[in-house]
Design a protein around this motif. Structure first.
Motif, PDB file in Angstrom:
ATOM      1  N   THR A  89       0.782  -1.255   0.074  1.00  0.00           N
ATOM      2  CA  THR A  89       0.016   0.065   0.042  1.00  0.00           C
ATOM      3  C   THR A  89       0.922   1.156   0.052  1.00  0.00           C
ATOM      4  O   THR A  89       0.504   2.147  -0.791  1.00  0.00           O
ATOM      5  N   ILE A  90       1.897   1.345   0.886  1.00  0.00           N
ATOM      6  CA  ILE A  90       2.828   2.345   0.869  1.00  0.00           C
ATOM      7  C   ILE A  90       3.510   2.823  -0.259  1.00  0.00           C
ATOM      8  O   ILE A  90       3.613   3.829  -0.857  1.00  0.00           O
ATOM      9  N   GLN A  91       3.864   1.478  -0.946  1.00  0.00           N
ATOM     10  CA  GLN A  91       4.766   1.697  -2.270  1.00  0.00           C
ATOM     11  C   GLN A  91       4.045   1.955  -3.303  1.00  0.00           C
ATOM     12  O   GLN A  91       4.251   2.932  -4.194  1.00  0.00           O
ATOM     13  N   LYS A  92       2.924   1.375  -3.505  1.00  0.00           N
ATOM     14  CA  LYS A  92       2.015   1.703  -4.777  1.00  0.00           C
ATOM     15  C   LYS A  92       0.835   2.754  -4.623  1.00  0.00           C
ATOM     16  O   LYS A  92       0.586   3.177  -5.490  1.00  0.00           O
ATOM     17  N   VAL A  93       0.564   3.027  -3.368  1.00  0.00           N
ATOM     18  CA  VAL A  93      -0.417   4.092  -3.472  1.00  0.00           C
ATOM     19  C   VAL A  93       0.065   5.303  -2.719  1.00  0.00           C
ATOM     20  O   VAL A  93      -0.092   6.455  -3.056  1.00  0.00           O
ATOM     21  N   VAL A  94       0.456   5.042  -1.421  1.00  0.00           N
ATOM     22  CA  VAL A  94       1.007   6.422  -0.485  1.00  0.00           C
ATOM     23  C   VAL A  94       2.001   7.128  -1.172  1.00  0.00           C
ATOM     24  O   VAL A  94       1.734   8.519  -1.497  1.00  0.00           O
ATOM     25  N   LEU A  95       3.059   6.573  -1.385  1.00  0.00           N
ATOM     26  CA  LEU A  95       4.341   7.097  -2.010  1.00  0.00           C
ATOM     27  C   LEU A  95       4.032   7.930  -3.336  1.00  0.00           C
ATOM     28  O   LEU A  95       4.298   9.109  -3.390  1.00  0.00           O
ATOM     29  N   PRO A  96       3.272   7.373  -4.365  1.00  0.00           N
ATOM     30  CA  PRO A  96       3.345   7.853  -5.345  1.00  0.00           C
ATOM     31  C   PRO A  96       2.338   9.283  -5.474  1.00  0.00           C
ATOM     32  O   PRO A  96       2.545  10.192  -6.266  1.00  0.00           O
ATOM     33  N   ASN A  97       1.496   9.115  -4.576  1.00  0.00           N
ATOM     34  CA  ASN A  97       0.397  10.252  -4.127  1.00  0.00           C
ATOM     35  C   ASN A  97       1.161  11.318  -3.556  1.00  0.00           C
ATOM     36  O   ASN A  97       0.426  12.559  -3.313  1.00  0.00           O
ATOM     37  N   SER A  98       2.104  11.074  -2.834  1.00  0.00           N
ATOM     38  CA  SER A  98       2.642  12.151  -1.847  1.00  0.00           C
ATOM     39  C   SER A  98       4.014  12.421  -2.556  1.00  0.00           C
ATOM     40  O   SER A  98       4.675  13.215  -2.031  1.00  0.00           O
ATOM     41  N   PHE A  99       4.354  12.052  -3.821  1.00  0.00           N
ATOM     42  CA  PHE A  99       5.702  12.409  -4.724  1.00  0.00           C
ATOM     43  C   PHE A  99       6.045  14.017  -4.467  1.00  0.00           C
ATOM     44  O   PHE A  99       7.083  14.419  -4.271  1.00  0.00           O
ATOM     45  N   SER A 100       5.180  14.746  -5.099  1.00  0.00           N
ATOM     46  CA  SER A 100       5.479  16.046  -5.316  1.00  0.00           C
ATOM     47  C   SER A 100       5.842  16.980  -4.011  1.00  0.00           C
ATOM     48  O   SER A 100       6.379  17.602  -4.186  1.00  0.00           O
ATOM     49  N   GLY A 101       4.820  16.535  -2.831  1.00  0.00           N
ATOM     50  CA  GLY A 101       5.118  17.009  -1.647  1.00  0.00           C
ATOM     51  C   GLY A 101       6.494  16.742  -0.985  1.00  0.00           C
ATOM     52  O   GLY A 101       7.105  17.612  -0.577  1.00  0.00           O
ATOM     53  N   ILE A 102       7.038  15.441  -1.385  1.00  0.00           N
ATOM     54  CA  ILE A 102       8.208  15.201  -0.928  1.00  0.00           C
ATOM     55  C   ILE A 102       9.443  15.964  -1.674  1.00  0.00           C
ATOM     56  O   ILE A 102      10.275  16.222  -1.151  1.00  0.00           O
ATOM     57  N   LEU A 103       8.980  16.003  -3.005  1.00  0.00           N
ATOM     58  CA  LEU A 103      10.027  16.350  -3.653  1.00  0.00           C
ATOM     59  C   LEU A 103      10.324  18.072  -3.618  1.00  0.00           C
ATOM     60  O   LEU A 103      11.420  18.573  -3.473  1.00  0.00           O
ATOM     61  N   THR A 104       9.320  18.744  -3.325  1.00  0.00           N
ATOM     62  CA  THR A 104       9.108  20.019  -2.680  1.00  0.00           C
ATOM     63  C   THR A 104      10.041  20.288  -1.596  1.00  0.00           C
ATOM     64  O   THR A 104      10.974  21.142  -1.627  1.00  0.00           O
ATOM     65  N   GLY A 105       9.765  19.234  -0.507  1.00  0.00           N
ATOM     66  CA  GLY A 105      10.701  19.461   0.699  1.00  0.00           C
ATOM     67  C   GLY A 105      12.060  19.185   0.348  1.00  0.00           C
ATOM     68  O   GLY A 105      13.247  19.740   1.091  1.00  0.00           O
ATOM     69  N   ALA A 106      12.572  18.276  -0.547  1.00  0.00           N
ATOM     70  CA  ALA A 106      13.806  17.978  -0.800  1.00  0.00           C
ATOM     71  C   ALA A 106      14.411  19.207  -1.564  1.00  0.00           C
ATOM     72  O   ALA A 106      15.673  19.520  -1.325  1.00  0.00           O
TER      73      ALA A 106
END
Lengths: 284, 294
Positions: free
Chosen positions: A178-195
């Motif tokens: 679930t984390i790998q296929k659903v949660v992470l893809p949907n939070s990708f741009s937020g994580i990228l912003t932080g990076a």
């Protein structure tokens, strides 16, 4: 009644005066950096080695050094920070351990940058014997930006609605799937912003790399992660405090300052645009 | 098959757990290193001479390691910055949260956010080449680099923290308070100053404490701009040397394991304790604010 209205008017004028002072100071700052910096910046300035003991030539080694240091820092801090955020947001239950983790993150974020420098000196440079090097500097900067990355990633993860997770679990997926296929893809741009914001922060820091990574002047480009490097922020500091030709050094420092400000603000701007786009394109 | 999957899930969970524990590990490691490397100083001089010593002459024979001039340097520049930044930052927050139109609000927030991104070495640089000489001319000073110059620049660095966190606090004050105040016939300004600001007080305190934490730990700006004399200041027009600047300036010249090296770690411990205390009290006010504003 009139007295009350007058008081209100007076108060508003005061607030507007205060905010004008702030905006004006910002404008003056940028006016000086841009107008003086633009005079020295050209293609050669960005791509050439320095000449005549830093009084002429370009700042290419400093640009490259800052690039290496920030990339090293993000390679270390991003996987660690995102993993920590996944634990805090996806697995953790409210208990004492999690509370202590959160307090540590907050306090780590408040540690003065020069203290990170001392820590890096004692641990990476001396104890682990990495010497004054890209590696030591990157690791020090990595620890410095870790809290920012954890917080931004956690925010991005918690923005994914629970119904997504529930739908995936109901289909028989495991938690990790679930984390790998659903949660992470949907939070990708937020994580990228932080990076991206963290890269900007790391690029501008001077104190943590002062004793762990930088050198004022080197004739050669760094060969490996164990070489010392030049870096943009330290370059400005060194030009202002060392050397014997203040006139030509100040001109170069203005150029370096403009490059650094453009780099950092450019990264921040990309992050802001990404964040806004992310908010608008949310599918939920 | 099922069992294997379970083991895999457990392993993955524990990897994430370990990653989150690194924050505790790093904070603990920093604390231990600072104290371990700072402690040997007290084999040479006693704690009282360190804390109350009025002079910092690390290269004299015998050397003197008195904390007081450096600590006062840090406190003067920080308090100076807060005296300037708190009225400016809180006013900006009130204006942005209560009075500005949505469009102006966005522009102002973006402008102030830009300040956050500017690296501290840039403030120091502008202090040396622009603000310092300008103040020297204006006030007819012997030197342009002094407490006042440093405080002005540090204030500019603290404003984004203070303004944005105060704005958040003001914004989260419940609408009912406002409406009740209007219903009693209060003007907008009376509502702001007598209802909203008091209700957001602990949130604003958090903002000020975090701003203070940022300023007291600031290194490059004060290193370049505060003037660098390690003497107890008597006026804001005198040069000073802060704890942070001393560490940055002198660490390069020390021998690892020498008394000077230990002394620099010892003053770093003092700085670390101060910023830890500021952060913890900010946390305390934040929790208090969350409880009352709910």
């Amino acid at each position: 009644m009139n007295k009350r209205r007058f008081k209100e008017k007076l108060a508003y004028s005061f607030l507007i005066a205060m905010i004008s002072i702030i905006v004006l100071s910002i404008c003056i700052m940028f006016y000086f950096i841009i107008s003086r910096g633009i005079r020295v910046i050209n293609w050669e300035f960005l791509t050439q080695m320095p000449r005549k003991a830093m009084t002429a030539g370009g700042i290419f080694p400093a640009i490259l050094g800052t690039f290496y240091l920030t990339m090293g820092a993000i390679c270390f801090a991003l996987p660690l920070g995102v993993s920590a955020a996944i634990y805090l947001n996806e697995y953790a239950v409210q208990n004492r351990l999690v509370r202590i983790v959160r307090i540590s993150i907050n306090n780590l974020a408040g540690v003065p940058s020069v203290v990170f420098g001392l820590f890096g000196l004692a641990i990476f440079v001396k104890f682990l014997n990495f010497g004054v090097s890209i590696l030591s500097g990157s690791l020090t900067l990595g620890i410095l930006i870790l809290p920012t990355i954890i917080r931004a990633s956690e925010e991005a993860l918690s923005a994914v609605p629970n119904s997504f997770r529930e739908a995936s679990l109901a289909l028989g997926a495991t938690k990790w799937q679930t984390i790998q296929k659903v949660v992470l893809p949907n939070s990708f741009s937020g994580i990228l912003t932080g990076a991206i914001l963290s890269i900007g922060r790391a690029a501008g820091e001077t104190a943590p790399i002062l004793f762990t990574a930088v050198t004022f002047y080197s004739m050669r480009l760094p060969k490996s992660i164990f070489s010392e490097v030049q870096a943009l922020p330290y370059h400005i500091y060194a030009l202002m405090t060392e050397g014997t030709h203040p006139e030509s050094q100040v001109a170069i420092a203005y150029g370096t300052a403009l490059v650094l400000v453009l780099l950092v603000l450019g990264l921040n701007l990309i992050a802001v645009i990404l964040r806004n786009q992310f908010r608008r394109s949310k599918k939920w | 098959m099922k069992g294997r999957q379970n083991i895999k899930e457990r392993i993955i969970k524990n990897i994430f757990l370990l990653s989150s524990l690194t924050s505790i590990f790093f904070l603990a490691a920093i604390t231990i290193i600072l104290f371990k490397e700072g402690f040997p100083l007290f084999r040479e001089i006693d704690l009282k001479t360190f804390l109350w010593g009025k002079s910092w002459y690390p290269t004299y024979n015998p050397p003197e390691f008195g904390l007081l001039p450096l600590l006062l340097g840090s406190l003067w520049t920080t308090l100076g910055a807060l005296v300037i930044a708190v009225p400016l930052g809180v006013s900006a927050a009130i204006y942005i949260s209560e009075l500005a139109t949505p469009k102006i609000k966005d522009y102002l927030k973006l402008t102030i956010e830009m300040l956050t991104g500017v690296p501290s070495v840039i403030y120091g640089f502008l202090g040396i080449v622009v603000l310092g000489p300008w103040l020297q001319n204006l006030l007819d000073l012997p030197v342009g680099l002094c407490v006042l110059t440093a405080s002005l620049l540090l204030a500019l660095m603290a404003i984004p923290t203070i303004a944005s966190l105060s704005e958040e606090a003001l914004f989260s004050v419940s609408k009912e308070y406002k409406e009740a105040s209007y219903a009693l016939g209060a003007t907008r300004w009376e509502t702001i100053i007598k209802v909203i600001v008091p209700a957001a007080f602990s949130g604003i305190s958090t903002a000020v404490l975090l701003g203070m934490g940022r300023v007291i730990g600031e290194t490059m700006t004060v290193l370049m701009v505060a003037g660098g004399a390690a003497v107890i200041p008597h006026s804001i027009l005198q040069p000073v040397r802060t704890i942070t600047a001393t560490i940055a300036l002198e660490m390069g010249e020390t021998v690892v394991g020498g008394i000077h090296y230990y002394a620099l770690f010892a003053i770093a411990c003092v700085l670390f304790i101060i910023s830890l205390a500021l952060n913890l009290s900010a946390d305390y006010f934040l929790n208090k604010f969350r409880r009352t504003s709910r």
